[in-house]
Design a protein around this motif. Structure first.
Motif, PDB file in Angstrom:
ATOM      1  N   SER A 235      34.780  29.813  44.961  1.00  0.00           N
ATOM      2  CA  SER A 235      35.741  30.560  43.867  1.00  0.00           C
ATOM      3  C   SER A 235      34.970  31.897  43.624  1.00  0.00           C
ATOM      4  O   SER A 235      33.943  31.924  43.287  1.00  0.00           O
ATOM      5  N   GLN A 236      35.669  32.957  43.635  1.00  0.00           N
ATOM      6  CA  GLN A 236      35.024  34.260  43.332  1.00  0.00           C
ATOM      7  C   GLN A 236      35.397  34.391  41.917  1.00  0.00           C
ATOM      8  O   GLN A 236      36.633  34.646  41.556  1.00  0.00           O
ATOM      9  N   GLN A 237      34.579  34.594  41.030  1.00  0.00           N
ATOM     10  CA  GLN A 237      34.744  35.106  39.606  1.00  0.00           C
ATOM     11  C   GLN A 237      35.433  36.532  39.685  1.00  0.00           C
ATOM     12  O   GLN A 237      34.924  37.455  40.493  1.00  0.00           O
ATOM     13  N   LEU A 238      36.414  36.830  38.814  1.00  0.00           N
ATOM     14  CA  LEU A 238      36.905  38.127  38.614  1.00  0.00           C
ATOM     15  C   LEU A 238      36.177  38.866  37.409  1.00  0.00           C
ATOM     16  O   LEU A 238      35.689  38.396  36.272  1.00  0.00           O
ATOM     17  N   LEU A 239      35.858  40.079  37.831  1.00  0.00           N
ATOM     18  CA  LEU A 239      35.181  41.028  36.740  1.00  0.00           C
ATOM     19  C   LEU A 239      35.870  41.163  35.729  1.00  0.00           C
ATOM     20  O   LEU A 239      35.893  41.299  34.556  1.00  0.00           O
ATOM     21  N   LEU A 240      37.256  41.395  36.215  1.00  0.00           N
ATOM     22  CA  LEU A 240      38.498  42.068  35.246  1.00  0.00           C
ATOM     23  C   LEU A 240      39.325  40.830  35.139  1.00  0.00           C
ATOM     24  O   LEU A 240      40.350  40.876  35.850  1.00  0.00           O
TER      25      LEU A 240
ATOM     26  N   GLY B 187      37.348  44.794  41.263  1.00  0.00           N
ATOM     27  CA  GLY B 187      37.542  43.735  40.542  1.00  0.00           C
ATOM     28  C   GLY B 187      36.378  42.578  40.745  1.00  0.00           C
ATOM     29  O   GLY B 187      36.435  41.521  40.039  1.00  0.00           O
ATOM     30  N   TYR B 188      35.600  42.732  41.657  1.00  0.00           N
ATOM     31  CA  TYR B 188      34.524  41.942  42.087  1.00  0.00           C
ATOM     32  C   TYR B 188      33.176  42.305  41.761  1.00  0.00           C
ATOM     33  O   TYR B 188      32.313  41.616  41.544  1.00  0.00           O
ATOM     34  N   ARG B 189      33.203  43.684  41.826  1.00  0.00           N
ATOM     35  CA  ARG B 189      31.862  44.424  41.596  1.00  0.00           C
ATOM     36  C   ARG B 189      32.180  45.651  40.948  1.00  0.00           C
ATOM     37  O   ARG B 189      33.493  46.297  41.021  1.00  0.00           O
ATOM     38  N   LEU B 190      31.278  46.274  40.426  1.00  0.00           N
ATOM     39  CA  LEU B 190      31.460  47.620  39.730  1.00  0.00           C
ATOM     40  C   LEU B 190      30.191  48.426  40.002  1.00  0.00           C
ATOM     41  O   LEU B 190      29.102  48.024  39.830  1.00  0.00           O
TER      42      LEU B 190
ATOM     43  N   ILE C  26      28.147  31.659  36.126  1.00  0.00           N
ATOM     44  CA  ILE C  26      29.354  32.192  36.309  1.00  0.00           C
ATOM     45  C   ILE C  26      29.697  33.483  35.491  1.00  0.00           C
ATOM     46  O   ILE C  26      30.758  34.054  35.443  1.00  0.00           O
TER      47      ILE C  26
ATOM     48  N   LEU D 270      27.360  45.812  38.690  1.00  0.00           N
ATOM     49  CA  LEU D 270      27.807  44.581  38.133  1.00  0.00           C
ATOM     50  C   LEU D 270      28.344  43.915  39.418  1.00  0.00           C
ATOM     51  O   LEU D 270      28.970  44.270  40.392  1.00  0.00           O
TER      52      LEU D 270
ATOM     53  N   MET E  84      30.034  40.057  40.270  1.00  0.00           N
ATOM     54  CA  MET E  84      30.525  38.742  40.127  1.00  0.00           C
ATOM     55  C   MET E  84      30.218  37.730  40.934  1.00  0.00           C
ATOM     56  O   MET E  84      30.149  37.910  42.072  1.00  0.00           O
ATOM     57  N   PRO E  85      29.691  36.508  40.328  1.00  0.00           N
ATOM     58  CA  PRO E  85      29.293  35.592  41.249  1.00  0.00           C
ATOM     59  C   PRO E  85      30.301  34.857  42.056  1.00  0.00           C
ATOM     60  O   PRO E  85      31.663  34.891  41.396  1.00  0.00           O
ATOM     61  N   LEU E  86      30.009  34.051  43.120  1.00  0.00           N
ATOM     62  CA  LEU E  86      30.951  32.990  43.545  1.00  0.00           C
ATOM     63  C   LEU E  86      30.526  31.749  43.091  1.00  0.00           C
ATOM     64  O   LEU E  86      29.379  31.506  42.892  1.00  0.00           O
TER      65      LEU E  86
END
Lengths: 597, 371
Positions: free
Chosen positions: A458-463, B173-176, B344, B363, B365-367
């Motif tokens: 599952s990929q966590q969403l930054l936004l 949306g997954y990295r910044l 998470i 930034l 985001m983890p899996l």
């Protein structure tokens, strides 16, 4: 004193009303008479109709026949030789039991019965509109002939509601065929207006009977079904995944040898075929369910057209898994591989096909050496492309017996054509794979496996996204919370009309998280029945969004990888929506194209 | 229309405009360049409707006029030209005769009226920034731009300029990735806009010298850069850009410091065994060590270790290996610092030593690891 309004109906009127239930149309007469013949132990049954049964239906058998006394009684209501007590209804071994058929038929037609039990002369009885007319002795070998003439002559309303002559005749023929498939040991002959439409010799083999009726080309597209989990024994044949049809006309079910029309069984088969057939296409099938008679209630409908099982779920899943297994073992191997199996084994499998009857002899076609090749009929798509697909319904040749089909393809030199198709040289021709449908299938199975093993990353969403939706969808979110989480989504309710999306299944390629979630929920709402279908849906959605598209350029290593992963699939030849992934242009086809024949 | 120019000059001009020309288009004139020849200048224009580039060409004007010519074919002609001097002349309405040394060719074009108008811009305010600074900020952030066309707001670089600071931020949306630069910026109040990376890259391309100043103007629809005679008009993207400040963790107190190149290599080695769809690798954060693992059925498994300074709680975090390696590639210096919280929550990755006047971090985001 006033005349009483209510009175008991004369028996004849009552009979005609009852007849309405059993005798709906000529086909039901045929069905009742065939069942009587079978209950009498017939080994040969001949059915002849004139003017689609309205003018005459004649069913003759070589069963046990009746003596003179029994023959007279046969037309009495609820007179039957088949059961004696109500308890026997629980475990029926015969088709008939209600004792309604003959009197009902007789009440709406003119009937002549000629029967002999093999001791002395036969007995002939004639009735007109249910009234006894004459009887006499006539010679007949053991067995019974019943001739029904002028059906519905005294119930014009019923007659008016009959369909066209062709439609009624089709129904009759289907009734005869349904019994012919249910009772292969009995010889059937069917005559329409003096022309013999088919003659089916007694056999031990259902496939031989199917071939005799529909031809060997068709029979060659069938794969055997067998299974006996948790009680019901399932057997018979289904068409392979290439040979689907536009309707259900070639679907026949029997339950304990009784032909039935069973939505439940049809549904189970549909489920089994779901992700391998295109929409609105149907498999042909000839399925027999054997189950302890005490689990079946056939007495829910006067014509016994439908039966009821208890518990239904058991039968459903037994049929589904048996059919599923059959198409997996067959559908998992490309046709070129099936055809290049050793000839000896192949011969074994086809030797039981009778060669004396049937309209065509398709074996050994196209001069391709020792292997027995059979061509299945063209599908629409084939016809459009002018490409004739090849197939042999050689069952059970799943990979894993040493060499695999993938090993025979030249994976080092796969061409990509039009950024859409991958072309590899195979042992007996060229193999073409659609990169999108193939990848969809791969992802579909991988994701389904992943969900089954609940390792959906599952990929966590930054936004995190707030998704506005309708209350109905919110209900779906609550109801399927576990499935949604297993798929890799993290969702939190955020009010009566919105949810907060915090994580999505890892690996979606080109859709935004909210688009993906919407598709996913939409799918759940549409088809969320049964746990399997839920995970199946997740898989199909992920697959579709993650799959490479037509137009994506693939490196040589990616091309080979796609083939290898495809080969690991259970059902590599179809995408989850039933489109083909795989096309085989055989040497034979190439030779034909170059006019080398 | 008639003019003479030199092969080298034309070649440099084409370099500036050619990569805006769309490779495939439904509007044929977009495959062409506009040549606008006036008595005192030759102007060359290309556009894909979102980005327009105009530049000048040195040459000797003989007759005024306008025409559009197929960009890529023109480029080939110039590339293979056998002589330095090239002579262009319009023969009839749309056919241009090109003479160069022994070569004499005729190239049909399209009338200039079909070419889109060059945007006009309604602002007086202008800002000048060194090309090198802009180029660096774009390079450090643009890799994180989303390619998902369903989310247009993430398809651009978010650029904010204030009197004392300026920043560029990109996310999918997954990295910044965020680069902040402090200094003196001559703007009134706060300016924010969303720009296509294509235009910013084009701008970075313009200046040969990092110290050269880029002139920037912006109105409600366009951002305009000009530098050394070339002007880039870029249509601003529709926002709003997400309020990314809210998702930048403030309590990530678990710090890990490691050799950037070692970790990047390790990540790539282990990624060979990751799932081709998720690219998932597991980072086990241990006392003074990072253990990378990946394990995919039918592919195999791999473990790799990297020394690290770490003294907080041990934990396992899943990351997309491609994203992680991408970020590490953009971090400057030998050492990278991770600031973490839980498996998470977003992880912050930054250089241990920031450049002067800069604050850069990414930034990721983890899996969520499967149980």
């Amino acid at each position: 004193m006033a005349q009483p309004v209510i009175h008991v109906l004369p028996e004849l009127v009552a009979s005609r009303i009852a007849a309405g239930e059993v005798v709906e149309r000529p086909a039901s007469v045929v069905k009742e008479l065939i069942e009587n013949a079978l209950d009498a132990g017939a080994t040969q049954i001949e059915i002849a109709v004139e003017e689609s049964g309205i003018r005459a239906i004649r069913v003759a058998d070589d069963g046990c026949g009746m003596g003179a006394e029994d023959a007279r009684l046969a037309f009495e209501r609820h007179a039957t030789s088949k059961i004696e007590s109500a308890e026997q209804l629980e475990s029926l071994g015969t088709f008939g039991f209600r004792g309604e058929a003959l009197p009902s038929i007789a009440s709406v037609s003119d009937v002549t019965l000629l029967t002999s039990d093999g001791r002395g002369e036969g007995m002939e009885i004639t009735l007109r509109g249910g009234n006894f007319e004459s009887e006499g002795m006539r010679s007949r070998t053991r067995g019974t002939t019943i001739e029904v003439r002028n059906l519905f002559h005294n119930t014009p309303a019923r007659r008016k509601f009959l369909k066209s002559e062709q439609a009624e005749e089709r129904q009759i023929r289907r009734a005869v065929m349904a019994h012919a498939f249910a009772q292969v040991k009995v010889a059937f002959r069917y005559v329409k207006d003096g022309d013999e439409l088919f003659r089916l010799p007694a056999t031990d083999d259902l496939k031989a009977r199917i071939a005799a009726l529909y031809g060997h080309d068709f029979a060659a597209t069938l794969v055997p079904v067998a299974g006996s989990e948790k009680g019901p024994v399932i057997s018979g044949y289904v068409s392979n995944i290439d040979a689907h049809h536009g309707n259900r006309a070639r679907q026949f079910f029997t339950v304990n040898a009784r032909p039935v029309q069973q939505p439940l069984l049809a549904q189970a088969v549909t489920v089994a075929f779901r992700d391998v057939l295109p929409p609105k296409r149907f498999p042909a099938l000839f399925l027999s369910v054997r189950i302890d008679p005490s689990y079946v209630d056939v007495n829910i409908h006067p014509t016994k057209r439908e039966v009821r099982f208890s518990p239904e779920r058991t039968v459903f899943s037994a049929v589904q898994s048996a059919v599923g297994r059959a198409i997996r073992s067959e559908g998992s191997v490309p046709s070129f591989w099936r055809e290049t199996r050793p000839a000896g084994r192949h011969a074994d499998r086809t030797s039981h096909l009778p060669t004396a009857t049937g309209p065509a002899l398709p074996l050994g076609g196209e001069g391709e050496g020792s292997a027995a090749w059979t061509y299945h009929p063209r599908t629409d798509a084939d016809r459009r492309d002018g490409i004739r697909a090849q197939n042999v319904a050689a069952p059970g040749t799943a990979p894993g017996e040493g060499e695999r089909w993938i090993d025979r393809l030249d994976l080092g030199n796969i061409l990509q054509v039009g950024l859409t198709f991958l072309v590899a040289a195979g042992p007996r021709g060229i193999v073409v794979v659609d990169q999108h449908t193939a990848h969809e299938r791969i992802l579909f199975e991988e994701v389904r496996r992943a969900i089954a093993g609940s390792s959906g990353a599952s990929q966590q969403l930054l936004l995190p996204e707030t998704i506005e939706t309708d209350p109905e969808t919110i209900t779906v979110v609550e109801e399927y919370a576990e499935t949604i989480a297993a798929a890799g989504f993290a969702l939190r309710p955020a009010g009566p009309r919105s949810v907060l999306l915090e994580a999505v299944p890892a690996g979606i390629r080109d859709a935004g998280p909210s688009v993906f979630l919407r598709d996913f929920l939409e799918g759940l709402r549409e088809e969320g029945k049964g746990d399997r279908s839920k995970s199946r849906h997740v898989a199909a959605t992920v697959a579709c969004h993650g799959a490479v598209r037509a137009g994506d350029s693939l490196s040589p290593a990616e091309r080979a990888g796609l083939f290898r992963r495809l080969a690991r699939c259970e059902q590599p030849l179809r995408c989850p929506h039933g489109r083909p992934t795989f096309l085989n242009l055989t040497l034979g086809e190439l030779a034909r194209r170059f006019q080398r024949e | 229309m008639e003019f003479k120019t030199q092969k080298g000059d034309l070649s440099r001009t084409l370099d500036l405009v050619l990569n805006i020309v769309p490779p495939k288009t439904t509007l044929p004139v977009l495959s062409n360049l506009l040549l606008d020849v006036k008595t005192d200048s030759i102007c060359v224009v290309s556009t894909d409707l979102d980005t327009t580039v105009t530049t000048t060409l040195k040459g000797e004007v003989i007759r005024e006029g306008m025409i559009t010519l197929p960009a890529r074919r023109l480029n080939e002609i110039i590339h293979h030209a056998g002589d330095d001097e090239i002579h262009f002349s319009l023969e009839d309405e749309t056919v241009v005769r090109i003479v160069c040394g022994s070569t004499d060719c005729r190239l049909p074009g399209i009338l200039e009226e079909e070419f889109p108008k060059i945007p006009s811009i309604q602002t007086k305010e202008r800002l000048q920034l060194p090309a090198g600074m802009l180029r660096r900020m774009v390079a450090k952030t643009a890799f994180a731009v989303s390619k998902d066309e369903t989310r247009p707001a993430l398809n651009g670089i978010f650029w904010r300029i204030e009197p004392r600071r300026m920043e560029m931020v990109c996310t999918d949306g997954y990295r910044l990735a965020r680069m902040e630069r402090t200094g003196e910026f001559p703007v009134k109040g706060k300016k924010e806009f969303l720009v296509s990376p294509k235009a910013l890259n084009q701008m970075a391309h313009l200046a040969e010298d990092s110290d050269e100043m880029v002139d920037i103007r912006v109105d409600n629809n366009y951002l305009v850069f000009s530098c050394a005679g070339t002007v880039v008009y870029s249509r601003l993207l529709e926002g709003p850009f997400p309020r990314y400040e809210q998702v930048i963790p403030k309590d990530n107190r678990k710090e890990l410091i490691t050799r950037r190149d070692r970790l990047m290599q390790s990540c790539r080695r282990v990624a060979i065994f990751s799932d081709s769809l998720t690219h998932q690798v597991q980072l086990s954060v241990k006392k003074n060590e990072l253990v990378l693992k990946s394990n995919t059925p039918d592919v195999g498994e791999a473990t790799d270790r990297v020394e690290a300074e770490y003294s907080e709680d041990e934990m396992d975090i899943g990351y997309n290996a491609t994203y992680l390696a991408d970020i590490l590639k953009h971090i400057d210096g030998d050492m990278a610092k991770f600031r973490l919280d839980s498996p998470i929550k977003a992880g912050i990755i930054e250089p241990v030593e920031q450049e002067k006047d800069e604050n850069y971090f990414c930034l990721l985001m983890p899996l969520r690891l499967a149980e």
